[in-house]
Design a protein around this motif. Structure first.
Motif, mmCIF file in Angstrom:
data_model
loop_
_atom_site.group_PDB
_atom_site.id
_atom_site.type_symbol
_atom_site.label_atom_id
_atom_site.label_comp_id
_atom_site.label_asym_id
_atom_site.label_seq_id
_atom_site.Cartn_x
_atom_site.Cartn_y
_atom_site.Cartn_z
ATOM 1 N N LEU A 152 11.382 161.409 -0.406
ATOM 2 C CA LEU A 152 10.703 160.500 0.513
ATOM 3 C C LEU A 152 9.343 160.020 0.022
ATOM 4 C CD1 LEU A 152 11.473 162.095 3.998
ATOM 5 C CD2 LEU A 152 12.832 160.537 2.630
ATOM 6 N N MET A 153 9.014 158.802 0.428
ATOM 7 C CA MET A 153 7.675 158.266 0.213
ATOM 8 C C MET A 153 6.884 158.447 1.516
ATOM 9 S SD MET A 153 8.477 154.847 -2.003
ATOM 10 C CE MET A 153 6.750 154.541 -2.376
ATOM 11 N N GLU A 154 5.573 158.210 1.423
ATOM 12 C CA GLU A 154 4.691 158.413 2.585
ATOM 13 C C GLU A 154 5.208 157.691 3.844
ATOM 14 O OE1 GLU A 154 0.536 158.132 1.575
ATOM 15 O OE2 GLU A 154 0.133 157.120 3.460
ATOM 16 N N GLN A 155 5.610 156.430 3.666
ATOM 17 C CA GLN A 155 6.037 155.649 4.831
ATOM 18 C C GLN A 155 7.336 156.191 5.441
ATOM 19 O OE1 GLN A 155 5.379 154.477 1.776
ATOM 20 N NE2 GLN A 155 6.700 152.768 1.182
ATOM 21 N N ASP A 156 8.176 156.866 4.598
ATOM 22 C CA ASP A 156 9.415 157.451 5.132
ATOM 23 C C ASP A 156 9.096 158.633 6.055
ATOM 24 O OD1 ASP A 156 10.845 155.703 3.419
ATOM 25 O OD2 ASP A 156 10.637 157.124 1.770
ATOM 26 N N TRP A 157 8.139 159.467 5.633
ATOM 27 C CA TRP A 157 7.729 160.600 6.482
ATOM 28 C C TRP A 157 7.181 160.078 7.800
ATOM 29 C CZ3 TRP A 157 9.633 165.073 5.687
ATOM 30 C CH2 TRP A 157 9.797 165.592 4.407
ATOM 31 N N ASP A 158 6.314 159.086 7.691
ATOM 32 C CA ASP A 158 5.687 158.512 8.877
ATOM 33 C C ASP A 158 6.763 158.034 9.866
ATOM 34 O OD1 ASP A 158 3.093 157.602 10.034
ATOM 35 O OD2 ASP A 158 4.149 155.692 9.975
ATOM 36 N N ALA A 159 7.765 157.313 9.332
ATOM 37 C CA ALA A 159 8.822 156.765 10.191
ATOM 38 C C ALA A 159 9.628 157.898 10.843
ATOM 39 C CB ALA A 159 9.745 155.867 9.365
ATOM 40 N N LEU A 160 9.959 158.943 10.061
ATOM 41 C CA LEU A 160 10.741 160.056 10.616
ATOM 42 C C LEU A 160 9.998 160.763 11.756
ATOM 43 C CD1 LEU A 160 12.262 161.919 7.526
ATOM 44 C CD2 LEU A 160 13.512 161.029 9.488
ATOM 45 N N PHE A 161 8.696 160.958 11.570
ATOM 46 C CA PHE A 161 7.891 161.638 12.594
ATOM 47 C C PHE A 161 7.792 160.781 13.858
ATOM 48 C CE2 PHE A 161 5.483 165.419 10.794
ATOM 49 C CZ PHE A 161 6.365 165.618 9.753
ATOM 50 N N GLU A 162 7.610 159.489 13.661
ATOM 51 C CA GLU A 162 7.523 158.569 14.819
ATOM 52 C C GLU A 162 8.861 158.576 15.565
ATOM 53 O OE1 GLU A 162 4.928 156.428 15.677
ATOM 54 O OE2 GLU A 162 3.614 156.510 13.914
ATOM 55 N N GLN A 163 9.959 158.514 14.804
ATOM 56 C CA GLN A 163 11.291 158.491 15.435
ATOM 57 C C GLN A 163 11.546 159.765 16.245
ATOM 58 O OE1 GLN A 163 13.927 157.856 12.096
ATOM 59 N NE2 GLN A 163 13.129 155.775 11.854
ATOM 60 N N ALA A 164 10.970 160.887 15.782
ATOM 61 C CA ALA A 164 11.182 162.158 16.497
ATOM 62 C C ALA A 164 10.337 162.221 17.770
ATOM 63 C CB ALA A 164 10.854 163.331 15.581
ATOM 64 N N GLY A 165 9.439 161.260 17.954
ATOM 65 C CA GLY A 165 8.654 161.187 19.200
ATOM 66 C C GLY A 165 7.208 161.626 19.066
ATOM 67 N N PHE A 166 6.790 162.023 17.855
ATOM 68 C CA PHE A 166 5.410 162.488 17.698
ATOM 69 C C PHE A 166 4.417 161.332 17.806
ATOM 70 C CE2 PHE A 166 7.846 165.825 15.530
ATOM 71 C CZ PHE A 166 7.326 166.937 16.170
ATOM 72 N N LYS A 167 3.209 161.668 18.310
ATOM 73 C CA LYS A 167 2.157 160.650 18.473
ATOM 74 C C LYS A 167 1.041 160.902 17.447
ATOM 75 C CE LYS A 167 1.434 161.927 22.717
ATOM 76 N NZ LYS A 167 1.126 162.222 24.069
#
Ligand SMILES: C[S@@+](CC[C@H](N)C(=O)[O-])C[C@H]1O[C@@H](n2cnc3c(N)ncnc32)[C@H](O)[C@@H]1O
Length: 224
Positions: A152-167
């Motif tokens: 994963l790249m930085e933006q992939d981690w960001d997207a996964l965390f957002e999708q899981a509902g984290f703020k």
């Protein structure tokens, strides 16, 4: 091999991260994929936090338990998988994963972490990240060697965390390369180490050298 702090930056980076978090003796912390329990022991000893440490690997569990016994720390050490971990919803104030998410089914693990965290609780991860898009053969080499389903790249981690509902998802880049580690290495070696493991360790160092500047890590901080 009983490596303590088997994550980029080692224990020193863990200490630096928690310096800016509101953690104290009332905090209940889960260390996901705790390995030999170095971080869990530090959080219990330094902050007096109530710590639960979990890992899927029985050898890690055994080493973590013996560490807690040696230092007389009341850390609960449980074997299980973070993809499905049978504890109650909203149990923890902090959940930490240091070089663990990369090796698991990420959406399942993130869903479970979100469930286990209290509202307003913090999730902190230190995970392998590539600084640039890799060509298919390099990507395959890294995936094969580390047993990953994706790189994963930085933006992939960001997207996964957002999708899981984290703020408030914040992704921090590290100044040190993966080959630099300011922490003193710690080994609680097993008596019989399969000689193949030494070869694997050398291959790991070769991969870090080959992909220096590309293979890196990010600290990902967020709130439920
Ligand atoms: C690179 S090590 C990091 C260990 C520790 N966090 C540290 O920094 O020293 C990855 C750890 O994740 C654990 N692990 C892998 N899959 C897991 C899962 N599904 N659930 C819990 N732990 C897992 C491994 O057994 C291993 O101890």
């Amino acid at each position: 091999m009983g490596v303590g702090g088997a994550h980029p930056g080692g224990l020193n980076l863990t200490k630096e991260i928690f310096n800016t978090e509101k953690i104290d003796g009332n905090s209940h912390v889960l260390d996901v994929g705790c390995g030999t329990g170095q971080t869990a022991a530090f959080l219990a000893a330094h902050y007096g936090a109530r710590v639960t440490a979990m890992d899927i690997n029985p050898i890690m569990i055994e080493k973590a338990k013996s560490r807690m016994k040696q230092y007389q720390l009341q850390v609960e050490v449980i074997q299980g998988s973070i993809e499905e971990f049978p504890l109650k919803d909203s149990t923890f104030d902090f959940i930490l994963s240091e070089s663990v998410l990369s090796f698991v089914n990420k959406p399942r693990a993130l869903k479970e972490i979100f469930r286990l965290l209290k509202n307003g609780g913090r999730f902190i991860a230190n995970e392998l990240t590539v600084n640039e898009q890799l060509n298919p053969s390099s990507k395959e080499e890294i995936k094969q060697f580390y047993g990953l389903d994706s790189v994963l790249m930085e933006q992939d981690w960001d997207a996964l965390f957002e999708q899981a509902g984290f703020k408030n998802v914040k992704v921090l880049m590290q100044k040190n390369s993966m080959l630099q580690n300011d922490s003193i290495p710690e080994f609680h070696s097993s008596e019989n180490i399969d000689p193949e493991l030494y070869t694997i360790m050398i291959q790991h160092l070769n991969i870090l050298m080959k992909y220096q500047g590309i293979l890196a890590n990010r600290i990902i901080l967020c709130t439920k």
